[in-house]
Design an enzyme around this catalytic site. Sequence first.
Site, PDB file in Angstrom:
ATOM      1  N   CYS A 115       0.903  -1.258   0.032  1.00 53.76           N
ATOM      2  CA  CYS A 115       0.000  -0.060   0.181  1.00 53.76           C
ATOM      3  C   CYS A 115       0.760   1.194  -0.026  1.00 53.76           C
ATOM      4  O   CYS A 115       0.410   2.399  -0.406  1.00 53.76           O
ATOM      5  CB  CYS A 115      -0.899  -0.101   1.194  1.00 53.76           C
ATOM      6  SG  CYS A 115      -2.025  -1.402   1.211  1.00 53.76           S
ATOM      7  N   HIS A 252      -3.188   7.547   1.423  1.00 56.80           N
ATOM      8  CA  HIS A 252      -3.415   6.385   1.069  1.00 56.80           C
ATOM      9  C   HIS A 252      -4.903   6.081   1.643  1.00 56.80           C
ATOM     10  O   HIS A 252      -5.081   6.132   2.917  1.00 56.80           O
ATOM     11  CB  HIS A 252      -2.579   5.336   1.464  1.00 56.80           C
ATOM     12  CG  HIS A 252      -3.048   3.710   1.518  1.00 56.80           C
ATOM     13  ND1 HIS A 252      -3.624   3.256   0.543  1.00 56.80           N
ATOM     14  CD2 HIS A 252      -3.341   2.860   2.394  1.00 56.80           C
ATOM     15  CE1 HIS A 252      -4.050   1.969   0.576  1.00 56.80           C
ATOM     16  NE2 HIS A 252      -3.490   1.788   1.870  1.00 56.80           N
ATOM     17  N   ASN A 282      -9.981  -0.036  -0.216  1.00 54.67           N
ATOM     18  CA  ASN A 282      -8.617   0.257  -0.421  1.00 54.67           C
ATOM     19  C   ASN A 282      -7.821  -0.446  -1.537  1.00 54.67           C
ATOM     20  O   ASN A 282      -8.128  -1.788  -1.850  1.00 54.67           O
ATOM     21  CB  ASN A 282      -7.958  -0.610   1.063  1.00 54.67           C
ATOM     22  CG  ASN A 282      -6.468  -0.796   1.222  1.00 54.67           C
ATOM     23  OD1 ASN A 282      -5.673  -0.235   0.138  1.00 54.67           O
ATOM     24  ND2 ASN A 282      -6.075  -1.002   2.257  1.00 54.67           N
TER      25      ASN A 282
HETATM   26  O1  UT7 Z   1      -3.728  -0.500   3.734  1.00 53.46           O
HETATM   27  C1  UT7 Z   1      -2.805  -1.349   4.478  1.00 53.46           C
HETATM   28  C2  UT7 Z   1      -3.282  -0.988   6.077  1.00 53.46           C
HETATM   29  N1  UT7 Z   1      -4.452  -1.689   6.326  1.00 53.46           N
HETATM   30  C3  UT7 Z   1      -5.177  -0.938   6.957  1.00 53.46           C
HETATM   31  O2  UT7 Z   1      -4.795   0.181   7.370  1.00 53.46           O
HETATM   32  C4  UT7 Z   1      -6.235  -1.647   7.987  1.00 53.46           C
HETATM   33  C5  UT7 Z   1      -6.118  -1.309   9.324  1.00 53.46           C
HETATM   34  N2  UT7 Z   1      -7.081  -1.945  10.152  1.00 53.46           N
HETATM   35  C6  UT7 Z   1      -8.258  -1.535   9.979  1.00 53.46           C
HETATM   36  O3  UT7 Z   1      -8.772  -0.627   9.111  1.00 53.46           O
HETATM   37  C7  UT7 Z   1      -9.416  -2.203  11.009  1.00 53.46           C
HETATM   38  O4  UT7 Z   1      -8.807  -2.566  11.960  1.00 53.46           O
HETATM   39  C8  UT7 Z   1     -10.563  -3.039  10.325  1.00 53.46           C
HETATM   40  C9  UT7 Z   1     -11.586  -2.320   9.693  1.00 53.46           C
HETATM   41  C10 UT7 Z   1      -9.891  -3.923   9.668  1.00 53.46           C
HETATM   42  C11 UT7 Z   1     -11.194  -3.618  11.627  1.00 53.46           C
HETATM   43  O5  UT7 Z   1     -11.911  -2.841  12.404  1.00 53.46           O
HETATM   44  P1  UT7 Z   1     -11.738  -2.786  13.887  1.00 53.46           P
HETATM   45  O6  UT7 Z   1     -12.600  -1.954  14.438  1.00 53.46           O
HETATM   46  O7  UT7 Z   1     -10.126  -2.971  14.463  1.00 53.46           O
HETATM   47  O8  UT7 Z   1     -12.637  -4.453  14.377  1.00 53.46           O
HETATM   48  P2  UT7 Z   1     -12.080  -5.581  14.696  1.00 53.46           P
HETATM   49  O9  UT7 Z   1     -10.931  -6.436  13.852  1.00 53.46           O
HETATM   50  O10 UT7 Z   1     -11.704  -5.256  16.320  1.00 53.46           O
HETATM   51  O11 UT7 Z   1     -13.193  -6.427  14.847  1.00 53.46           O
HETATM   52  C12 UT7 Z   1     -14.596  -6.050  15.854  1.00 53.46           C
HETATM   53  C13 UT7 Z   1     -15.466  -7.111  15.394  1.00 53.46           C
HETATM   54  C14 UT7 Z   1     -15.101  -8.598  15.657  1.00 53.46           C
HETATM   55  O12 UT7 Z   1     -16.220  -9.354  16.255  1.00 53.46           O
HETATM   56  P3  UT7 Z   1     -16.127  -9.374  17.921  1.00 53.46           P
HETATM   57  O13 UT7 Z   1     -14.723 -10.381  18.073  1.00 53.46           O
HETATM   58  O14 UT7 Z   1     -15.919  -8.124  18.580  1.00 53.46           O
HETATM   59  O15 UT7 Z   1     -17.484 -10.197  18.492  1.00 53.46           O
HETATM   60  C15 UT7 Z   1     -14.908  -8.951  14.531  1.00 53.46           C
HETATM   61  O16 UT7 Z   1     -15.072 -10.323  14.126  1.00 53.46           O
HETATM   62  O17 UT7 Z   1     -16.153  -6.983  14.106  1.00 53.46           O
HETATM   63  C16 UT7 Z   1     -15.912  -8.574  13.557  1.00 53.46           C
HETATM   64  N3  UT7 Z   1     -15.867  -8.076  12.138  1.00 53.46           N
HETATM   65  C17 UT7 Z   1     -16.932  -7.893  11.309  1.00 53.46           C
HETATM   66  N4  UT7 Z   1     -18.134  -7.993  11.412  1.00 53.46           N
HETATM   67  C18 UT7 Z   1     -19.207  -7.607  10.599  1.00 53.46           C
HETATM   68  C19 UT7 Z   1     -14.678  -8.270  11.400  1.00 53.46           C
HETATM   69  N5  UT7 Z   1     -15.038  -8.083  10.223  1.00 53.46           N
HETATM   70  C20 UT7 Z   1     -16.323  -7.847  10.015  1.00 53.46           C
HETATM   71  C21 UT7 Z   1     -17.312  -7.685   8.878  1.00 53.46           C
HETATM   72  N6  UT7 Z   1     -18.358  -7.503   9.254  1.00 53.46           N
HETATM   73  N7  UT7 Z   1     -16.919  -7.425   7.693  1.00 53.46           N
END
Ligand code: UT7
Length: 325
Positions: A115, A252, A282
């Site tokens: 990225c 980005h 992304n």
């Molecule tokens: O370009 C390269 C760099 N990459 C990035 O910049 C990505 C960086 N990370 C992020 O943008 C965020 O961490 C994400 C968008 C990937 C995830 O958001 P988050 O607020 O960190 O969520 P999380 O991973 O902590 O997940 C929270 C909850 C989980 O459920 P529980 O364990 O709380 O029950 C996940 O299982 O959301 C759940 N979850 C989803 N729910 C609905 C994860 N993905 C999804 C989904 N739909 N697609």
Amino acid sequence: MTKRVSKLIGVGAYLPERAVSNDDLTQTVDTSDEWIRERTGIRQRHIAADHELTSDLATHAARRALENAGVTPDDIDLIVVSTTTPDRTFPATAAYVQEKLGIRRGAAFDLQAVCSGFVFGLATVDGLLKQGTAETALLIGAETFSRLLDWEDRSTCVLFGDGAGAVVLKAEEVADSDGPAGILGHHIRTDGRKADLLYVDGGPSSTGTIGHVRMQGPQVFKHAVTNISTAIVEVLKGADVSIDAVDWFVPHQANQRILDGVAKKLGIAEDRVVSTVANHGNTSAASIPLALNTAVADGRIKKGDLVLFEAMGGGFTWGAALVKL
Ligand code: UT7
């Protein structure tokens, strides 16, 4: 006295026709439009048609950038394609782009910084132009990232999309008395200790397969805001420019919350940040030139503006670059 500078003289972009909405994704994975919008700001992503290769997307974007710059393929003597999703393991996708554009001279190669590929590409091309290796370059960020996704993994498949963006960069001799011109500075970094937080679980020398994206999202998020903010501070310091002097921030486009987090940390007004993540998700190395193209096309970014690019990606890689248009 004169100095040789690298000027950004044109931009173009291309998104595949097919747009897939968040609601569309709920048909195949356990997710919701609400979750995706709230956590990422993404509303839709574009997915390349089966016959479309990364080099096709790159070529479309490059043609538009050439037109915007008012140069022809014959003027180009360097092509750098930043991509994580090459057409083939080799040759470089840049070689196919060179052939598709009918360019018969100079060098063409790919650059892999995921990225951060566009920012790493700006730093690379700037060096090559300034030392006289080339005169007029195409820097392209192009991805068919959808082909690396595990479509059963909701934590990654909702985040990414396909697309391409390109800029034309030209070496020019300018008088010192003219003041700052072109690429004013860049700061690029890698920390291989964090490689396992965002990677693809395949490759020619490991599994012999293409593999799928694997990401520890929250960990990446945490590092992203810190690393990007540090890179911005470093590049501004190097160029002796204050943050208030920057007209536009073109980040980005990974996650609206990362854009907001960086802006808040550094005190950047929201209306100076270009955000297109809602429209295409992304797109890895393509996202910065896609965003730049949008803001140039709609008249927000104009010639003479001071623009700051920043990115963070797998590796970890991260960086920032400052350009006077
Ligand atoms: O370009 C390269 C760099 N990459 C990035 O910049 C990505 C960086 N990370 C992020 O943008 C965020 O961490 C994400 C968008 C990937 C995830 O958001 P988050 O607020 O960190 O969520 P999380 O991973 O902590 O997940 C929270 C909850 C989980 O459920 P529980 O364990 O709380 O029950 C996940 O299982 O959301 C759940 N979850 C989803 N729910 C609905 C994860 N993905 C999804 C989904 N739909 N697609």
